[in-house]
Design an enzyme around this catalytic site. Sequence first.
Site, PDB file in Angstrom:
ATOM      1  N   GLY A 125      30.118  33.730  39.489  1.00 58.60           N
ATOM      2  CA  GLY A 125      30.701  33.916  40.827  1.00 58.60           C
ATOM      3  C   GLY A 125      31.883  33.005  41.079  1.00 58.60           C
ATOM      4  O   GLY A 125      31.700  31.838  41.466  1.00 58.60           O
ATOM      5  N   TRP A 157      33.251  41.010  44.387  1.00 57.78           N
ATOM      6  CA  TRP A 157      33.546  41.639  43.097  1.00 57.78           C
ATOM      7  C   TRP A 157      32.767  40.967  41.963  1.00 57.78           C
ATOM      8  O   TRP A 157      33.306  40.749  40.880  1.00 57.78           O
ATOM      9  CB  TRP A 157      35.059  41.624  42.796  1.00 57.78           C
ATOM     10  CG  TRP A 157      35.781  42.609  43.644  1.00 57.78           C
ATOM     11  CD1 TRP A 157      36.532  42.333  44.763  1.00 57.78           C
ATOM     12  CD2 TRP A 157      35.791  44.029  43.505  1.00 57.78           C
ATOM     13  NE1 TRP A 157      36.992  43.503  45.307  1.00 57.78           N
ATOM     14  CE2 TRP A 157      36.555  44.553  44.558  1.00 57.78           C
ATOM     15  CE3 TRP A 157      35.206  44.924  42.590  1.00 57.78           C
ATOM     16  CZ2 TRP A 157      36.769  45.922  44.738  1.00 57.78           C
ATOM     17  CZ3 TRP A 157      35.415  46.288  42.755  1.00 57.78           C
ATOM     18  CH2 TRP A 157      36.190  46.768  43.821  1.00 57.78           C
ATOM     19  N   GLU A 364      39.396  38.934  35.077  1.00 58.36           N
ATOM     20  CA  GLU A 364      39.556  37.837  34.111  1.00 58.36           C
ATOM     21  C   GLU A 364      41.035  37.553  33.822  1.00 58.36           C
ATOM     22  O   GLU A 364      41.441  37.399  32.670  1.00 58.36           O
ATOM     23  CB  GLU A 364      38.757  38.125  32.837  1.00 58.36           C
ATOM     24  CG  GLU A 364      37.291  38.373  33.174  1.00 58.36           C
ATOM     25  CD  GLU A 364      36.335  37.781  32.192  1.00 58.36           C
ATOM     26  OE1 GLU A 364      36.702  36.851  31.474  1.00 58.36           O
ATOM     27  OE2 GLU A 364      35.193  38.262  32.169  1.00 58.36           O
TER      28      GLU A 364
HETATM   29  C1  LIG Z   1      35.069  45.776  38.310  1.00 61.45           C
HETATM   30  C2  LIG Z   1      35.345  44.329  38.604  1.00 61.45           C
HETATM   31  C3  LIG Z   1      34.427  43.355  38.222  1.00 61.45           C
HETATM   32  C4  LIG Z   1      34.668  42.014  38.506  1.00 61.45           C
HETATM   33  N1  LIG Z   1      33.720  41.065  38.157  1.00 61.45           N
HETATM   34  C5  LIG Z   1      33.896  39.766  38.534  1.00 61.45           C
HETATM   35  C6  LIG Z   1      32.871  38.795  38.276  1.00 61.45           C
HETATM   36  O1  LIG Z   1      31.834  39.089  37.675  1.00 61.45           O
HETATM   37  N2  LIG Z   1      33.056  37.523  38.719  1.00 61.45           N
HETATM   38  C7  LIG Z   1      34.196  37.144  39.395  1.00 61.45           C
HETATM   39  O2  LIG Z   1      34.296  35.975  39.774  1.00 61.45           O
HETATM   40  N3  LIG Z   1      35.175  38.048  39.655  1.00 61.45           N
HETATM   41  C8  LIG Z   1      35.065  39.346  39.243  1.00 61.45           C
HETATM   42  N4  LIG Z   1      36.052  40.277  39.504  1.00 61.45           N
HETATM   43  C9  LIG Z   1      37.214  39.865  40.293  1.00 61.45           C
HETATM   44  C10 LIG Z   1      38.497  39.692  39.471  1.00 61.45           C
HETATM   45  O3  LIG Z   1      38.365  38.616  38.587  1.00 61.45           O
HETATM   46  C11 LIG Z   1      39.676  39.538  40.438  1.00 61.45           C
HETATM   47  O4  LIG Z   1      39.846  40.792  41.053  1.00 61.45           O
HETATM   48  C12 LIG Z   1      40.949  39.107  39.736  1.00 61.45           C
HETATM   49  O5  LIG Z   1      40.878  37.754  39.381  1.00 61.45           O
HETATM   50  C13 LIG Z   1      42.212  39.304  40.601  1.00 61.45           C
HETATM   51  O6  LIG Z   1      42.058  38.756  41.865  1.00 61.45           O
HETATM   52  P1  LIG Z   1      42.355  39.633  43.172  1.00 61.45           P
HETATM   53  O7  LIG Z   1      41.659  40.936  43.023  1.00 61.45           O
HETATM   54  O8  LIG Z   1      42.010  38.785  44.337  1.00 61.45           O
HETATM   55  O9  LIG Z   1      43.906  39.902  43.136  1.00 61.45           O
HETATM   56  P2  LIG Z   1      45.055  38.921  43.679  1.00 61.45           P
HETATM   57  O10 LIG Z   1      44.938  37.589  43.053  1.00 61.45           O
HETATM   58  O11 LIG Z   1      45.086  38.987  45.165  1.00 61.45           O
HETATM   59  O12 LIG Z   1      46.348  39.645  43.115  1.00 61.45           O
HETATM   60  C14 LIG Z   1      46.923  40.800  43.711  1.00 61.45           C
HETATM   61  C15 LIG Z   1      48.162  41.197  42.900  1.00 61.45           C
HETATM   62  O13 LIG Z   1      49.137  40.142  42.946  1.00 61.45           O
HETATM   63  C16 LIG Z   1      49.468  39.729  41.620  1.00 61.45           C
HETATM   64  N5  LIG Z   1      49.681  38.279  41.606  1.00 61.45           N
HETATM   65  C17 LIG Z   1      48.867  37.310  42.100  1.00 61.45           C
HETATM   66  N6  LIG Z   1      49.393  36.108  41.891  1.00 61.45           N
HETATM   67  C18 LIG Z   1      50.559  36.298  41.216  1.00 61.45           C
HETATM   68  C19 LIG Z   1      51.573  35.432  40.694  1.00 61.45           C
HETATM   69  N7  LIG Z   1      51.474  34.094  40.775  1.00 61.45           N
HETATM   70  N8  LIG Z   1      52.655  35.995  40.098  1.00 61.45           N
HETATM   71  C20 LIG Z   1      52.730  37.345  39.954  1.00 61.45           C
HETATM   72  N9  LIG Z   1      51.823  38.202  40.422  1.00 61.45           N
HETATM   73  C21 LIG Z   1      50.745  37.694  41.034  1.00 61.45           C
HETATM   74  C22 LIG Z   1      48.244  40.109  40.770  1.00 61.45           C
HETATM   75  O14 LIG Z   1      48.570  40.212  39.411  1.00 61.45           O
HETATM   76  C23 LIG Z   1      47.863  41.422  41.421  1.00 61.45           C
HETATM   77  O15 LIG Z   1      48.672  42.445  40.915  1.00 61.45           O
HETATM   78  C24 LIG Z   1      35.868  41.638  39.176  1.00 61.45           C
HETATM   79  C25 LIG Z   1      36.820  42.615  39.518  1.00 61.45           C
HETATM   80  C26 LIG Z   1      36.568  43.944  39.239  1.00 61.45           C
HETATM   81  C27 LIG Z   1      37.597  44.968  39.620  1.00 61.45           C
END
Ligand SMILES: Cc1cc2nc3c(=O)[nH]c(=O)nc-3n(C[C@H](O)[C@H](O)[C@H](O)COP(=O)(O)OP(=O)(O)OC[C@H]3O[C@@H](n4cnc5c(N)ncnc54)[C@H](O)[C@@H]3O)c2cc1C
Length: 403
Positions: A125, A157, A364
């Site tokens: 988490g 997530w 990841e």
């Molecule tokens: C099916 C699924 C399973 C998952 N399982 C887990 C789990 O078991 N444990 C866990 O902890 N998480 C889990 N996740 C979460 C996942 O790790 C996050 O969704 C991921 O780290 C991206 O974070 P966010 O969705 O908040 O996107 P954000 O960080 O909000 O990013 C949104 C967009 O902005 C871009 N962006 C952000 N910062 C920058 C930057 N500095 N420069 C350029 N572009 C940028 C990103 O690339 C993306 O396109 C899961 C997600 C999914 C979809």
Amino acid sequence: MMNFGFTEEQSMVRKMVRDFVDKEIMPYISEWDAKGHSEPRILERLAELDLMGVCIPEEYGGSGMDYNTLAIVCEELERGDTAFRTAVSVHTGLNSMTLLQWGNEEQKQKYLVPQAKGEKLAAFGLTEPNAGSDVAALQTTAVKDGDHYILNGSKTWISLCDTADHFLVFAYTDKSKNHHGISCFIVERDMPGFSSKAIKGKLGIRAGNTGEIFFDSIRVPKENLLGKEGEGFKIAMAALDNGRFTVAAGACGTTMACLEASIKYCEERKTFGKEIGKHQLVQQMIAKMEAGLEMSRLLVFRAGWLKNQGKRNTRETSLAKWQACDFANDAANDAVQIHGAYGYSNEYPVERYLRNSKAPVIYEGTREIHTIMQAEYVLGYRQDKPLRNTLPAWPFEEALNKI
Ligand SMILES: Cc1cc2nc3c(=O)[nH]c(=O)nc-3n(C[C@H](O)[C@H](O)[C@H](O)COP(=O)(O)OP(=O)(O)OC[C@H]3O[C@@H](n4cnc5c(N)ncnc54)[C@H](O)[C@@H]3O)c2cc1C
């Protein structure tokens, strides 16, 4: 020494997982996916086959195989469906390998051993509603209270949110220190104040369980602090080196599945008097899949080779994860294209591959985060410092004897 072949043991594991996937996942997966049903029996069967602790030393309940054998398992599982590889990624890659690297002996005996044996299921988490790529933005807190920490907050997530028994949870113990104030805790589902809720309406990985977990003043014993206070960010990043490795390996399985389905369809479907595989523009898509698969595997097995030697592999694993997931997503897109309109329906598996291949480009470390990491390494803006704890090199007996 470099070796591009598989050992006899690795070939046997590949065959065993392939047979399992062909018999126990393939015939049912499109129905489970359509119903959003995550079949609990599959994870029980993986435990029976000793696949829930592949690269965990035998003394901690695992199979004691090398890190590339874990990659082989992930590739073959994802050939069946991304949901089951995701389960192994969080259980083994993100949780058990983190306990192996950072846990003290008591924590290993209490949590790692039952996880590696497949008796308990584990998850990870880190992500929160307002903190994904920007980990330091997390809001969950852990406040010391005598022999306990009181955890408040939520994660979203989270894979295996409704089914895991143990979770690694990241929380601020000192917000004023920014990411140096994050700590990592082992949280049990049974602890009062824990609850979870699945997310509905996902694009893909529908045969997998993903959702929110909530901490309402959970009293976590101080013995469940992993590493030291303030080491949580480092632990999370080290965990991702292992999780990303399994995601990259799994992506090879999606590319392989796309290739298999497309080859079959190329032989079946005729246009303009010949099989579509005889058209050069279709061949171009097939060739790209093959190149993507082989390049991805080379990157994955290089990262595994570094892990086997106990060497830091953040840079190589990030490159493997980024490229293998992009290749898999492109392969799935092309596989649908090759199937024409039939590819757009669930009569064929390729639309599932396309939906499933998107999450690994996001989780990841998004494609953008890995792109930035690679540029920063090349430009000299990023260097990896040695960690206090490393994963044991393989073979494990030798590594343990050296200590
Ligand atoms: C099916 C699924 C399973 C998952 N399982 C887990 C789990 O078991 N444990 C866990 O902890 N998480 C889990 N996740 C979460 C996942 O790790 C996050 O969704 C991921 O780290 C991206 O974070 P966010 O969705 O908040 O996107 P954000 O960080 O909000 O990013 C949104 C967009 O902005 C871009 N962006 C952000 N910062 C920058 C930057 N500095 N420069 C350029 N572009 C940028 C990103 O690339 C993306 O396109 C899961 C997600 C999914 C979809």
